[in-house]
Design an enzyme around this catalytic site. Structure first.
Site, PDB file in Angstrom:
ATOM      1  N   GLY A  70       0.805  -1.210   0.000  1.00 45.91           N
ATOM      2  CA  GLY A  70       0.000   0.000   0.000  1.00 45.91           C
ATOM      3  C   GLY A  70       0.835   1.256   0.000  1.00 45.91           C
ATOM      4  O   GLY A  70       1.994   1.263  -0.409  1.00 45.91           O
ATOM      5  N   SER A  71       0.237   2.299   0.510  1.00 46.25           N
ATOM      6  CA  SER A  71       0.826   3.631   0.424  1.00 46.25           C
ATOM      7  C   SER A  71       1.884   3.877   1.484  1.00 46.25           C
ATOM      8  O   SER A  71       2.103   3.072   2.389  1.00 46.25           O
ATOM      9  CB  SER A  71      -0.287   4.677   0.572  1.00 46.25           C
ATOM     10  N   SER A  72       2.483   5.044   1.406  1.00 46.80           N
ATOM     11  CA  SER A  72       3.480   5.448   2.397  1.00 46.80           C
ATOM     12  C   SER A  72       2.846   5.728   3.751  1.00 46.80           C
ATOM     13  O   SER A  72       3.553   5.931   4.735  1.00 46.80           O
ATOM     14  CB  SER A  72       4.252   6.672   1.901  1.00 46.80           C
ATOM     15  N   ALA A  73       1.532   5.721   3.836  1.00 46.11           N
ATOM     16  CA  ALA A  73       0.840   5.905   5.119  1.00 46.11           C
ATOM     17  C   ALA A  73       1.026   4.692   6.037  1.00 46.11           C
ATOM     18  O   ALA A  73       0.655   4.742   7.207  1.00 46.11           O
ATOM     19  CB  ALA A  73      -0.647   6.155   4.891  1.00 46.11           C
TER      20      ALA A  73
END
Length: 149
Positions: A70-73
């Site tokens: 997924g994302s950098s979050a």
């Protein structure tokens, strides 16, 4: 020996991402874990719809997983889990990425990768695992070890 089998331990060696020593019960998944939309940082529960660990919490467990997706979050959600007191005690993973490196650092738990054996094949949910991030060592006591034969 009063009917109990000897406790056998397996030791793995790897590369430390974050130092420290922790031990606890393993929670193992063969699936990558998403941060944003994949975990509830308030209680450490996997909430991703089709994930094999959906509904289970990694709080106070040694989390063994292939890596982050997924994302950098991803790192932000694991940081929030730490702030909420819901972080895993340690992390062992196979695939190193910048998001998991940052996630391990902000979670502030011992984290090791590049182990000499695949932890997903050696460790099972329920095994007792000691992670020594200071020396890059993982000691596994199988959950069935020590039971009467």
């Amino acid at each position: 020996m009063d009917g109990e089998s000897a406790v056998s331990k397996i030791t793995l060696r790897g590369r430390t991402i974050f130092a420290g020593i922790a031990e606890g019960e393993a929670l193992v998944t063969q699936e990558f874990i998403s941060g944003w939309g994949g975990i509830n940082p308030r209680d450490g529960t996997i909430i991703e719809r089709r994930h094999e660990l959906r509904g289970q919490s990694f709080k106070d467990k040694v989390l063994v997983f292939p890596g982050a997706k997924g994302s950098s979050a991803w790192s932000h959600y694991f940081h929030l889990a730490r702030l909420a007191g819901a972080a895993p005690k340690a992390m062992l993973f196979n695939k190193m990425t910048t998001k998991i490196a940052l996630g391990a650092i902000v979670t502030r738990v011992p984290a090791i990768t590049d182990l000499d054996q695949d932890p997903l094949l050696v460790i099972e949910t329920g095994d007792w695992v000691r992670v020594d991030g200071d020396h890059g060592l993982v000691e596994i006591t199988k959950k069935s070890a020590g039971k009467a034969a």
